[in-house]
Structure formats: C-alpha cells, structure tokens
Design an enzyme around this catalytic site. Structure first.
Site, PDB file in Angstrom:
ATOM      1  N   ARG A 209       0.829  -1.203   0.000  1.00 49.07           N
ATOM      2  CA  ARG A 209       0.000   0.000   0.000  1.00 49.07           C
ATOM      3  C   ARG A 209       0.866   1.258   0.000  1.00 49.07           C
ATOM      4  O   ARG A 209       0.384   2.344  -0.308  1.00 49.07           O
ATOM      5  CB  ARG A 209      -0.918   0.004   1.221  1.00 49.07           C
ATOM      6  N   LYS A 240      -2.988   9.046   4.242  1.00 42.80           N
ATOM      7  CA  LYS A 240      -3.059   8.241   5.460  1.00 42.80           C
ATOM      8  C   LYS A 240      -1.761   7.454   5.641  1.00 42.80           C
ATOM      9  O   LYS A 240      -1.032   7.245   4.674  1.00 42.80           O
ATOM     10  CB  LYS A 240      -4.277   7.299   5.403  1.00 42.80           C
ATOM     11  N   HIS A 253      -5.440  -2.996  13.107  1.00 40.78           N
ATOM     12  CA  HIS A 253      -6.813  -3.491  13.087  1.00 40.78           C
ATOM     13  C   HIS A 253      -7.081  -4.405  14.280  1.00 40.78           C
ATOM     14  O   HIS A 253      -8.210  -4.501  14.763  1.00 40.78           O
ATOM     15  CB  HIS A 253      -7.092  -4.268  11.794  1.00 40.78           C
ATOM     16  N   ASP A 326      -9.030   7.031  11.225  1.00 37.67           N
ATOM     17  CA  ASP A 326      -9.201   5.702  10.645  1.00 37.67           C
ATOM     18  C   ASP A 326     -10.411   5.071  11.343  1.00 37.67           C
ATOM     19  O   ASP A 326     -10.966   5.635  12.300  1.00 37.67           O
ATOM     20  CB  ASP A 326      -7.929   4.877  10.856  1.00 37.67           C
TER      21      ASP A 326
END
Length: 603
Positions: A209, A240, A253, A326
C-alpha cells in the site's frame, strides 16, 4: 527497523525533508477567484447559522451502512443504528458521510453504486431540516490490495507498483482515472493515497500500500496522486495514516502498534509524504491508531493525541483541511477507552470527522453532551463543521450532489481507461533475477505449468500464456499449500517445459502460510530441474526465502491488470523497465540487503 536500514532511509530522505519543510509551511492560499471565495463563505456561513447542534454533530460522522440501495430495509443495520434502511440511517443522525465496502453490499456494480449514491444523497437533501447538506460518499480505492470497486471499473496495480515504475505522471494518471470513475458512480471522496513509508519489510498492514521505503519517492508520488484525484478526477482525497504507519510489525486493526522512531527519524522518514500532500492542498488526512512516543509519550494512540493532531499536524505542518480518523472499530483505538469516549477524545485531540464508530447511538449522544456541557467548546465544534462544509463546497459536492446514471458507461471502464491502465502497469513489473536467462520465453508450442497462489491469479496468467500459443495446465495451491498439493504440482512438472509459480506473502508464515507451504512448493519445484519462473504477486520480499530461484519477477499486485502485464514481460512482448522501490533484506537479517532499492533487470 534496523539501524542500517534507518541510516539508508534517512540519507535518501534528507533532501525531501528539507524541501518539504520549506514547502510544507504551506502552499499559498487558494487560487480561487474572489467571487468563488465569497460564494463559499456565504454558503458555509448561512448554512452554519441555520444548523441545530444535532445537525452539526452529525456532520462529524462517516458511517458504513448495509444494503445495495438506499430505501430497502436491511436488518443488519438495526443493531447498529436502530433503523433498517440506509436512508433512515442518514436522516436519523444527519450524517456527514457514508463509506462503501463490498461486505456491506454497497459496491456490486457501477449502475447499482450510482443508484445507491443518488438515493443516499436524496435522503440527506430531503430530510426535515432548515438546511440541505449533501453527503460525502467515500470508499478506499487505493488500488492494488485495497480495492473496493472491482471490474468493470478500471483497475491499477497499486502504490508500490507505481513506486517501482518511478513515474509521477503515471501515478497521477492512475489517480485521475480512478477519481473520474468514482465520481461518475457518485463516490466523491477517496481515502487515498497511502502516505506511509514502508521501511519495515515485516509490516503486515501497509506493505504494498506504500509507494516506497524511500521518503523522497513516496512524497513525489503521493503529491502526484493528490493532484490526480482532486484536480483531474474531481474527488476529495485523504492521505493516510498520520503520523506514519510504515515501521511496524503490528496490525492496528487487531492490536496497538508502537512506532519507536525518534523525532529526527520522523522528520526524515515519515513526514515528507504528508508534507508533500499538504503542499498539494489535500482535502483530508487520516489518522493512525498507534503510539508514537517521540511525538507524544502519553501512551494514547495518535488519533486521540492533541500533541500530534493539533500540535504537529495543525501547528507545525500548517494543515488546514479536514482530519478524519481511521475506522474507530479497529482495536488499536479501542484498547484504552470505551467507544463513546473515543469519539469525544478524538474530537478534543483535533480530529474533525469520526469514521465508522461501532457504537453510533452512544458516540453521537456523547459528542452532543460534551458540547452541551462545555467539554467540547462550541466554537471548536463550529470550526470542525466549517471545515467539513468547506470541503463539500470546494469539491463541488454542494453544486452537484447527484451523479448521472446515463453517463456511467461513458466513464467507467472505458477502452481508453483500460488501455491507459495496461500501459501504466507495463512500466511497473520488475525483473529481479534472471540468472539462467530463462526470460523471455517463446511460449508458442511450449508446455507450461502455472501453479501457486490464487484461483483468479493463476487463471489469468494461464489464459494470457495460452493466448500466446502455450499449452497450459493450472494447479492452484492457495496461500498455504498442503503436502498433497505440493506433491501434485511437482508431479505435474514431468512433461512441462516451463513452470510459472505465483507466491503471495510467502515470507509471512504467521498470516498467510502457517505451514510454510509456499516456500516448500517453490523449493520442490526448483528441485525438479525444470525451468521455473517465480512471480511474487504481492510483497516483493518473497525471494529472500528461496534464494536459489534463478528467475524472479515482482508485480506488487495480484490484480488481473498486473498479472497480464507480468505475462507480457514473461513472453517478451514488453521489456521490463521497473526497479525495486524498497530494499529486499536477507531472511531473518533485516540489516543485510539482498537486493537493494533501485535494482531491476531488463532484456
């Protein structure tokens, strides 16, 4: 991150850091005409004057809703919001925005998406209110591994692939096409580009990413994509994850990462892409749910840190746009406080919008109460709402809230867009190793085994080689091949001229391959003595775990557009021109580089 790696990254990023510091004090004010500025100020001021407290608070929330259209009830919304249809969710909370995912059934096909978008906008604009404020409709279309809307929308291979291509023009083209297609489907906000600098090869959540492990390259391409999304594509973009998520081996996460960079390392490694994005007047910056003690030693995640959000991002970098969290459903922000308190603390820290709170009733009520009690100063609330409204006005969402369903086919996945994607992607495939000069191969009449990761990946590759005249057998073995699958693939090599094996994060046994099956598959295929071409279809680091492989190609993506480009390289239709955007370290020894940044072969 090793000291050696840090030193090389710091050296590579000093020029960008210096330039970013000068430019990051920000680009001069808007180039809009006086009339445009007056129109914006007039609309924002008059709208603010007529909003209730509840309506103002609602603008601070961007939520996911279940359902493929706006008005059909979906029982999955009930436990989250107490109402069933997406339109009812929008109206109950006067929401500022909605975010789309495949798992919410929001993104099934372009016609469905534009219908949902227009239905949600209608709900926002026709509710009982003295104001009519359209929604931000958002998604994460980073491309590559984070792609929410698949074909027929045009696909690109993602950030690290663009880093391998080294072309700011290509990065801008990819963003421009993505932005135009999103806007045609009524999606006016894209949570991209990723501005993280992936200096940790063991990073489980960023990886491909990121554009690069070099801050200067990441900054250049991030700025190009901001221009592509906003100036060319017409959608809001969001850099981000601030203050930088590139040096962690922990996924926020599911846990709470800690970044151990010093302040000087943050300045030279993490900050340059964000400074470059700010210099391009990026509309939004997304927070990271991680601890960064050099910037704030309180132990709070950056999302909840006033020293980071207000002190560094607003004060030091001069950022004036919207700060969005986020997802507040991620564990990295939920460990210390309850969901309602998290929402309030994020706003107190300096955040403007709250993304995907898992406890909407509680969080919404807590924010309203915090304003009424004075814990959140009403003037601070107004400043946040004003930033959100200005974004909507400047981005054209107020003037054009609806997308034209009749125009979708003329924009999304057009032949011109698909051709541009192929052209860009051809410049990203990296030939890392070709010791036996096996590539390019002449496929016509060859018997080829395509094996390894991915049902669609192996099928796409097999189809491309078949089209070139090869006779192809496909054996898909997944992310964690069993001994039986490995044995079947090895047996299938008996009558083959060439074996092409795809790997996907074969370096990461804790996540994708707990049995080590991908590494075993490659090593046993190599032991057959056949010509074996290894194609890493995600992270480029896999080669460190089977260094005896004589031929190795990195695509940085398993999207069909990347796999088809790899096939063109394998057969020699396209000569590889890309180079590694990261160092590939020796397995188990991150301080020793196996293949350096900039390495790449051609024919």
């Amino acid at each position: 991150m090793s000291d050696l790696s840090r030193r090389s990254v710091i050296a590579g990023g000093l020029a960008a850091a210096a330039a970013g510091a000068a430019a990051g004090s920000a680009r001069a004010a808007s180039t809009s005409s006086p009339a445009a500025v007056a129109g914006e100020n007039g609309w924002v001021t008059s709208t603010m004057a007529r909003m209730t407290l509840e309506e103002k608070v609602g603008q601070l929330f961007i939520q996911n809703v279940y359902g493929k259209d706006a008005t059909t009830p979906d029982d999955r919304n009930l436990p989250l919001y107490g109402v069933a249809s997406p339109a009812e969710v929008v109206q109950k909370y006067h929401l500022g925005g909605i975010i789309y995912f495949a798992w919410t059934d929001s993104v099934q096909n372009p016609d469905q998406i534009v219908g949902l978008s227009n239905g949600l906008q209608k709900a926002a604009l026709t509710q009982r209110s003295k104001v009519a404020i359209p929604l931000q409709i958002a998604t994460d279309q980073e491309q590559g591994v984070v792609t929410r809307i698949g074909p027929p929308a045009t696909q690109f291979p993602g950030s690290m692939a663009l880093g391998a291509g080294r072309s700011a023009a290509d990065a801008r083209t990819a963003a421009a096409i993505t932005g135009r297609e999103l806007l045609a489907m009524g999606v006016n906000t894209n949570f991209a580009p990723d501005c993280d600098v992936n200096v940790n090869p063991l990073n489980p959540v960023i990886g491909t990413r990121s554009f690069s492990s070099r801050p200067d390259l990441a900054a250049q391409l991030a700025a190009a994509q901001v221009a592509g999304y906003q100036r060319d594509g017409g959608v809001a973009s969001s850099g981000k994850h601030f203050p930088g998520h590139g040096d962690t081996a922990t996924d926020s996460h599911v846990a709470f990462p800690v970044i151990t960079h010093t302040r000087e390392q943050w300045e030279s490694i993490d900050a340059p892409p964000f400074k470059a994005a700010i210099n391009e007047q990026i509309d939004m910056i997304m927070t990271a749910h991680l601890s960064f003690p050099a910037l704030d030693d309180s132990g709070n995640p950056a999302t909840l840190s006033k020293p980071i959000m207000t002190g560094v991002l607003r004060g030091e970098l001069g950022y004036e746009g919207v700060i969005v969290t986020d997802s507040l459903a991620m564990q990295g922000v939920r460990d210390l406080y309850g969901d309602a308190e998290v929402a309030v603390r994020a706003l107190l820290a300096g955040v403007d919008q709250l993304l995907m709170t898992p406890a909407m009733d509680d969080a919404y009520a807590a924010v309203v109460q915090a304003v009424r009690s004075g814990r959140i100063d009403p003037s601070e609330l107004d400043a946040k709402v004003r930033r959100v409204l200005r974004l909507k006005y400047r981005r054209g969402i107020v003037a054009r809230p609806y997308a034209d369903p009749a125009a979708v086919a003329a924009v999304v996945g057009t032949p011109a867009h698909l051709a541009a994607a192929d052209s860009v992607t051809d410049r990203t495939t990296t030939l890392v190793k070709n010791d036996a000069k096996a590539l390019p191969i002449a496929p016509n009449g060859k018997k080829v085994l395509v094996t390894g990761y991915g049902v669609s990946t192996t099928a796409t590759l097999a189809a491309a080689l078949t089209a070139k005249g090869a006779t192809v057998q496909t054996i898909q073995t997944g992310t964690s091949p069993t001994d039986a699958q490995v044995a079947a693939a090895v047996a299938a090599t008996a009558d083959k001229d060439v074996v092409v094996v795809t790997t996907m994060k074969a370096w990461d046994p804790s996540v994708t391959d707990p049995r080590g099956g991908q590494q075993k598959l490659v090593k046993q295929l190599l032991a057959t003595g056949r010509t074996v071409v290894v194609v890493a279809v995600r992270d480029p680091y896999d080669i460190a775990y089977f260094t005896s492989a004589p031929t190795y190609v990195a695509t940085y993506s398993y999207s069909p557009v990347a796999i088809e480009a790899a096939a063109r390289v394998i057969v020699g239709d396209v000569a590889p021109t890309a180079s590694l955007p990261v160092d590939i370290p020796v397995a188990g020894d991150p301080a020793t580089v196996l293949y350096p940044f900039g390495h790449g072969l051609t024919y």
